[in-house]
Design a protein around this motif. Sequence first.
Motif, PDB file in Angstrom:
ATOM      1  N   ARG A  97       0.854  -1.180   0.000  1.00  0.00           N
ATOM      2  CA  ARG A  97       0.000   0.000   0.000  1.00  0.00           C
ATOM      3  C   ARG A  97       0.893   1.233   0.000  1.00  0.00           C
ATOM      4  O   ARG A  97       1.572   1.520   0.979  1.00  0.00           O
ATOM      5  CB  ARG A  97      -0.903   0.014   1.232  1.00  0.00           C
ATOM      6  N   ARG A 141       0.264   4.362   0.219  1.00  0.00           N
ATOM      7  CA  ARG A 141      -0.020   5.454   1.154  1.00  0.00           C
ATOM      8  C   ARG A 141       0.637   5.238   2.508  1.00  0.00           C
ATOM      9  O   ARG A 141       0.776   6.173   3.289  1.00  0.00           O
ATOM     10  CB  ARG A 141      -1.533   5.648   1.303  1.00  0.00           C
ATOM     11  N   THR A 142       1.060   3.995   2.809  1.00  0.00           N
ATOM     12  CA  THR A 142       1.701   3.733   4.102  1.00  0.00           C
ATOM     13  C   THR A 142       3.188   4.073   4.093  1.00  0.00           C
ATOM     14  O   THR A 142       3.834   4.018   5.132  1.00  0.00           O
ATOM     15  CB  THR A 142       1.537   2.248   4.509  1.00  0.00           C
ATOM     16  N   THR A 201       4.459   6.972   2.359  1.00  0.00           N
ATOM     17  CA  THR A 201       4.663   8.326   1.838  1.00  0.00           C
ATOM     18  C   THR A 201       5.512   9.206   2.752  1.00  0.00           C
ATOM     19  O   THR A 201       6.042  10.221   2.312  1.00  0.00           O
ATOM     20  CB  THR A 201       3.308   9.021   1.599  1.00  0.00           C
ATOM     21  N   VAL A 245       1.776   4.137  -7.467  1.00  0.00           N
ATOM     22  CA  VAL A 245       1.035   5.170  -6.744  1.00  0.00           C
ATOM     23  C   VAL A 245      -0.203   5.586  -7.522  1.00  0.00           C
ATOM     24  O   VAL A 245      -1.303   5.660  -6.973  1.00  0.00           O
ATOM     25  CB  VAL A 245       1.942   6.398  -6.471  1.00  0.00           C
ATOM     26  N   GLN A 293      -3.987   5.248  -6.240  1.00  0.00           N
ATOM     27  CA  GLN A 293      -4.740   6.477  -6.013  1.00  0.00           C
ATOM     28  C   GLN A 293      -6.074   6.456  -6.757  1.00  0.00           C
ATOM     29  O   GLN A 293      -7.080   6.943  -6.254  1.00  0.00           O
ATOM     30  CB  GLN A 293      -3.922   7.692  -6.461  1.00  0.00           C
ATOM     31  N   GLU A 353      -8.277   3.951  -4.611  1.00  0.00           N
ATOM     32  CA  GLU A 353      -8.432   4.174  -3.176  1.00  0.00           C
ATOM     33  C   GLU A 353      -8.690   5.636  -2.825  1.00  0.00           C
ATOM     34  O   GLU A 353      -8.949   5.970  -1.664  1.00  0.00           O
ATOM     35  CB  GLU A 353      -7.183   3.670  -2.432  1.00  0.00           C
ATOM     36  N   TRP A 387      -6.831   8.730  -2.677  1.00  0.00           N
ATOM     37  CA  TRP A 387      -5.962   9.461  -1.749  1.00  0.00           C
ATOM     38  C   TRP A 387      -4.892  10.175  -2.559  1.00  0.00           C
ATOM     39  O   TRP A 387      -4.721   9.928  -3.744  1.00  0.00           O
ATOM     40  CB  TRP A 387      -5.318   8.530  -0.719  1.00  0.00           C
ATOM     41  N   LYS A 388      -4.184  11.086  -1.914  1.00  0.00           N
ATOM     42  CA  LYS A 388      -3.152  11.863  -2.612  1.00  0.00           C
ATOM     43  C   LYS A 388      -1.833  11.773  -1.860  1.00  0.00           C
ATOM     44  O   LYS A 388      -1.804  11.677  -0.641  1.00  0.00           O
ATOM     45  CB  LYS A 388      -3.573  13.333  -2.734  1.00  0.00           C
ATOM     46  N   LEU A 389      -0.727  11.820  -2.623  1.00  0.00           N
ATOM     47  CA  LEU A 389       0.608  11.797  -2.026  1.00  0.00           C
ATOM     48  C   LEU A 389       0.935  13.184  -1.517  1.00  0.00           C
ATOM     49  O   LEU A 389       0.746  14.152  -2.243  1.00  0.00           O
ATOM     50  CB  LEU A 389       1.637  11.371  -3.073  1.00  0.00           C
TER      51      LEU A 389
END
Length: 221
Positions: free
Chosen positions: A172, A174-175, A177, A210, A214, A217, A219-221
Amino acid sequence: KLAIVGINGAGKTTLTKLLMRLYEPTEGRILLNGVDIKQFDRESYFNIFAPVFQNIEIFAFPVWQNISMKPENETDKNRTMEALEKSGLDEKINKYENKIDTMLLRIFDPNGVDLSGGERQRLSIARALLKDTPIILLDEATASLDVENETVIQEAISKLIKNKTVLIIAHRMRTVTNADKIVVLKDGIVAEQGTPNGLINNGKIFKEMVQKQQSTEHWKL
């Protein structure tokens, strides 16, 4: 904080087990401060790491022993309780009459307690907190959790990794970043490495991973 990412089969977990000496390399060497890790006493080397894996083994022991993994005369129950509190599992355990002495696994004890997936992760974090090692290894530690549980576990992990060297194995994106550096594995080799922003701007594999996540899911970096 070093994150190691890649698709399934890239070699992430194998690398983890090699670093921890659960596997021995068949070729090449792993160095710790320039010294081949095979030269270190195995038990002393194990004491460098505290892992939190995706799959958590629970034993038919009291809660305190599931955290310390030691006999009672070698366990500091006050420190064990502190680790339980930092992991966020104390609220559930304190509801039971025997509290930290509560037996786990109902399959062996009709009065025993079973833990959910998120609660097992918290128990594993409590183990790592109590061990208090210089290197924390998180191998897909939140991969099997829903978003709500993942957020709660991440809060416990933030307490665990404070002032530590951290290796994060994840799929994942986002975990990872907030990692200082990311290594992208592909077919067992390092395909890319750099900071999260550096790989987003100049990488290929990480950027594609990514963007794909994105889009699904949100979400944004």
